[in-house]
Design a protein around this motif. Sequence first.
Motif, PDB file in Angstrom:
ATOM      1  N   TYR A 403       0.853  -1.181   0.000  1.00 45.18           N
ATOM      2  CA  TYR A 403       0.000   0.000   0.000  1.00 45.18           C
ATOM      3  C   TYR A 403       0.889   1.231   0.000  1.00 45.18           C
ATOM      4  N   PHE A 404       0.572   2.170  -0.898  1.00 48.76           N
ATOM      5  CA  PHE A 404       1.344   3.402  -1.006  1.00 48.76           C
ATOM      6  C   PHE A 404       0.601   4.536  -0.304  1.00 48.76           C
ATOM      7  N   TYR A 405       1.366   5.439   0.258  1.00 46.01           N
ATOM      8  CA  TYR A 405       0.758   6.487   1.091  1.00 46.01           C
ATOM      9  C   TYR A 405       0.159   7.607   0.236  1.00 46.01           C
ATOM     10  N   SER A 406      -1.023   8.044   0.659  1.00 46.71           N
ATOM     11  CA  SER A 406      -1.646   9.227   0.047  1.00 46.71           C
ATOM     12  C   SER A 406      -2.445   9.940   1.123  1.00 46.71           C
ATOM     13  N   GLU A 407      -2.104  11.187   1.374  1.00 42.29           N
ATOM     14  CA  GLU A 407      -2.793  11.939   2.427  1.00 42.29           C
ATOM     15  C   GLU A 407      -4.249  12.201   2.059  1.00 42.29           C
ATOM     16  N   ASP A 408      -4.484  12.422   0.749  1.00 39.05           N
ATOM     17  CA  ASP A 408      -5.850  12.624   0.259  1.00 39.05           C
ATOM     18  C   ASP A 408      -6.316  11.378  -0.490  1.00 39.05           C
ATOM     19  N   ASP A 409      -7.625  11.269  -0.626  1.00 41.73           N
ATOM     20  CA  ASP A 409      -8.211  10.109  -1.301  1.00 41.73           C
ATOM     21  C   ASP A 409      -7.786  10.104  -2.772  1.00 41.73           C
ATOM     22  N   PRO A 410      -6.919   9.180  -3.182  1.00 42.82           N
ATOM     23  CA  PRO A 410      -6.428   9.198  -4.564  1.00 42.82           C
ATOM     24  C   PRO A 410      -7.484   8.777  -5.575  1.00 42.82           C
ATOM     25  N   TYR A 411      -8.495   8.057  -5.117  1.00 36.41           N
ATOM     26  CA  TYR A 411      -9.545   7.620  -6.039  1.00 36.41           C
ATOM     27  C   TYR A 411     -10.501   8.770  -6.354  1.00 36.41           C
ATOM     28  N   GLU A 412     -10.559   9.682  -5.400  1.00 36.27           N
ATOM     29  CA  GLU A 412     -11.454  10.823  -5.604  1.00 36.27           C
ATOM     30  C   GLU A 412     -10.781  11.926  -6.405  1.00 36.27           C
ATOM     31  N   ASN A 413      -9.468  12.132  -6.165  1.00 38.16           N
ATOM     32  CA  ASN A 413      -8.797  13.226  -6.884  1.00 38.16           C
ATOM     33  C   ASN A 413      -8.120  12.754  -8.177  1.00 38.16           C
TER      34      ASN A 413
END
Length: 437
Positions: A403-413
């Motif tokens: 799993y790679f880190y993303s502070e914001d929802d990457p599926y949404e942005n």
Amino acid sequence: MKKYLLPILLIVLLFCLLGVSLAACNLLDDMLDDPDASDFMFVEMDIGGYGMKQYWGKDENVVIPPTYDGKPVTLIGQKAFMLSKALKITSIEIPASVIFIQDNAFYECKSLDTVYYKGTLSEWCNITFKGFMANPLCYAHHLYINGEEVTGALQIPEGVQTVKPYSFYAVERVDSLSMSKSVKNIGECAFAGNSYLQKVDIGEGVTFIGKRAFEGCNNLSEVTLGNNLELIGDRAFYDSNIKALDIPESVTGIGIDGFGGNSEMSTLTIRSKILHVYTTAFVGCKSLQYVNYIGDFKDWLNFEFDSYLSNPMYLSKTLYINGELLPNQPVIPDGTLNINRYTLINFENMTSIILPVSLVSMNTGAFQYCSNLQSIYFKGNEQQWKAVDFGRVNNPLPHITKYFYSEDDPYENGTAGKFDDYWHYDQEQQPQLWIRH
């Protein structure tokens, strides 16, 4: 007669060895029976004094003279007792003048029971023994220093800096041992084979323990290592009976089989900041359950373990950091550049791990045999993950979910990769997956 004895003996002995004449051997036998002939052969040494090269007497209680021809006897030669009429010597007295004993000096002296030394304990520690059969204790086991048997509690006295190799090899009736502050080095096999020894205090002065120094001390259950100790040699405590061990911060190296064969060892505490552990250092420590590292987890990850049998975790299957059990989801500290080889081997409880974006490499076998590891939470992106240099053997890393880190929802942005999975920290700072949608 005595004036010409030495050259005659040498010539006749040479004839015997070459098989030149049976008569020559008979002549030598007659000379040995001559009551006026010396029981010893001495050779003048280049460094001064005389070496006792051969003994051919019949006495069961041998007394080596301290001087010959007005000069000190400083050496006992190789196989010095091979020409004795009957190798049934039961005791030997060694003068304080002797400082060097050659290899196999007491070869086949199987009847030896007692050694009488006419010097001090400090002087005994300074004798150079060139092998275990250079020391009569290999057969005798009982040592008397100026008439008093070395027994019970033995303390190496102040002033001694090095306990020379084989000094107390196979000595009996010594059940505890301590070092004065002056002792810096303990030589090879210095106390090996002492079946009576139960307790050892290495002392604050010792920096080096030589290979096999305490090998075969199979009743040795309590060892205290000093805070200035740096190196522990190969097989230094092999086949002892140590129950619990505390390795001080000063130690930087543990040799091959250093503590191998300690089948009763259940507790190990390590305080080192920099440590190189050589192959099979803890092999055979089958009771080891509690490994506690006192220090920074990052330092542990930098340790040099030469093989999977170097790391005690292979046996304990767990690791404690400062007394706390490493959780089944350990967090590798931010700033860590490398996870060294075998540092987390066989970590049975680990199901997932959080890795920092600072990570540059993971060496061979860092996660070997971590069969329950199912997922990796990486604090970087896919490109940064691909830049990490993985070791040759880091199974099962290629086969587990990452799993790679993303502070914001990457599926949404819209930043999510087609096949990638992502995570972030929840309000309680626990890993939380982003839900694909």
